[in-house]
Design an enzyme around this catalytic site. Structure first.
Site, short mmCIF file in Angstrom:
data_model
loop_
_atom_site.label_atom_id
_atom_site.label_comp_id
_atom_site.label_asym_id
_atom_site.label_seq_id
_atom_site.Cartn_x
_atom_site.Cartn_y
_atom_site.Cartn_z
N ASN A 65 48.02 46.78 37.21
CA ASN A 65 47.22 47.84 36.60
C ASN A 65 48.17 48.92 36.08
OD1 ASN A 65 44.37 47.16 37.15
ND2 ASN A 65 44.88 47.47 39.32
N CYS A 73 43.03 39.87 37.04
CA CYS A 73 42.52 40.48 35.81
C CYS A 73 42.00 39.37 34.91
CB CYS A 73 43.65 41.26 35.12
SG CYS A 73 43.13 42.03 33.59
N GLY A 74 40.71 39.35 34.68
CA GLY A 74 40.09 38.28 33.88
C GLY A 74 40.44 38.36 32.41
N ASN A 169 36.42 48.39 41.77
CA ASN A 169 36.01 48.64 40.39
C ASN A 169 34.51 48.88 40.40
OD1 ASN A 169 38.66 47.72 38.99
ND2 ASN A 169 38.18 46.07 40.41
N CYS A 197 35.91 44.77 31.18
CA CYS A 197 36.61 44.32 32.41
C CYS A 197 36.13 42.90 32.69
CB CYS A 197 36.26 45.27 33.55
SG CYS A 197 36.93 44.74 35.14
N THR A 199 36.77 40.51 35.13
CA THR A 199 36.25 40.19 36.46
C THR A 199 34.96 41.00 36.71
OG1 THR A 199 37.79 41.85 37.33
CG2 THR A 199 38.42 39.52 37.56
N1 LIG Z 1 41.43 47.01 37.73
C1 LIG Z 1 41.20 45.76 38.44
C2 LIG Z 1 42.13 44.66 37.91
C3 LIG Z 1 41.92 44.41 36.43
C4 LIG Z 1 40.54 43.96 36.15
C5 LIG Z 1 40.14 43.89 34.70
N2 LIG Z 1 41.05 44.42 33.73
C6 LIG Z 1 39.71 42.48 34.33
O1 LIG Z 1 39.72 42.14 33.15
O2 LIG Z 1 39.33 41.73 35.27
C7 LIG Z 1 41.48 45.94 39.93
O3 LIG Z 1 42.32 46.75 40.28
O4 LIG Z 1 40.84 45.22 40.71
#
Ligand SMILES: N[C@H](CCC[C@H](N)C(=O)O)C(=O)O
EC number: 5.1.1.7
Length: 259
Positions: A65, A73-74, A169, A197, A199
């Site tokens: 992050n 991170c999906g 999140n 986002c 996930t």
């Molecule tokens: N910020 C999230 C990770 C990135 C998730 C997001 N960017 C995605 O596309 O899944 C966390 O710390 O759990």
């Protein structure tokens, strides 16, 4: 040290990406990660992704992050698949490793179909829901997500006692059709709303799908449109979860960095 930096975006979630198969990047230097992700003093991105070699896999993606913390991170994984194809590491199918385990993915035109980790259960969180889709997600259904105070309410939940110390999140959802939802997300580790986002929309799609007996949900985010497909087991778990959406290379350039 001179590094070739790339930037990718997946429905507006953006990432600095580095081909680090040489393992030259100082991954323990979180100050450098933070600086590179800083939108004023660095390249600017929601996160940073290293592509490395890993025995038994086409590649390993190491995700940070913007604050240097790590998670699954999906959207970043979809971008990692597109980047790996650009680098010639893969053709259109891949088996790779991320922090939450192995993933399979397919490149279909400009879209990536990403296999997500199975989800064991949906939980209640007060009036809301909690799902771990490789990253932790609080899911709240609201009347009109377009006008909802996402950052204020999202930060409050993210830092609330039930989620201390690691946090979560936070996703806010409004159904906009029989099989479509509008989602906005406050992201841990970015500590702000992101344009999407991966996930997170997966977590929201599983909850909405469960409530409405669906196995495919369309998602509208401020950064673009995504689709989630899945199957549900009799014990309430979910598998064959696919996060489907675009990934685009938006910049590349070389830069000397002090390590
Ligand atoms: N910020 C999230 C990770 C990135 C998730 C997001 N960017 C995605 O596309 O899944 C966390 O710390 O759990």
């Amino acid at each position: 040290m001179e590094i070739a930096f790339y930037k990718y975006q997946g429905t507006g979630n953006d990432f600095v990406m580095i081909d680090d198969r040489s393992e030259a990047f100082p991954a323990q230097n979180l100050k450098l990660v933070q600086r590179l992700c800083d939108r004023k003093f660095g390249i600017g991105a929601d996160g940073l992704i290293l592509i490395r070699n890993r025995k038994g896999y086409d590649f390993e993606m190491i995700y940070f992050n913007a604050d240097g913390s790590q998670s699954m991170c999906g959207n970043g994984a979809r971008c990692a698949v597109a980047f790996s194809k650009f680098l010639g590491i893969i053709e259109n199918e891949t088996h790779f490793l991320a922090i939450d385990g192995p993933h399979d993915a397919r490149v279909v035109g400009d879209w990536i179909e990403l296999g997500m980790s199975p989800v064991s259960s949906l939980s209640n969180a007060g009036e809301d829901f909690f799902v771990n889709t490789g990253s932790p997600h609080h899911v709240r259904f609201v009347e009109d997500v377009a006008s909802y105070p996402v950052v204020k309410e999202g930060a409050e939940i993210r830092y609330s006692e039930p989620y201390a110390p690691k946090g979560t999140n936070v996703n806010f959802v409004t159904p906009i059709g029989p099989d479509e939802i509008h989602v906005r997300t406050y992201e841990r580790g970015v500590e702000d709303e992101t344009l999407s986002c991966g996930t997170g929309v997966t977590a929201c799609a599983l909850v909405f799908g469960y409530q409405n007996e669906l196995h495919e949900v369309k998602i509208k985010t401020p950064g673009g449109k995504l689709k989630v497909r899945f199957s549900e087991n009799a014990d309430g778990s979910f598998q064959n979860i696919l996060l489907i959406g675009p990934a685009e290379q938006v910049f590349r350039g070389n830069m000397k960095v002090e390590i």
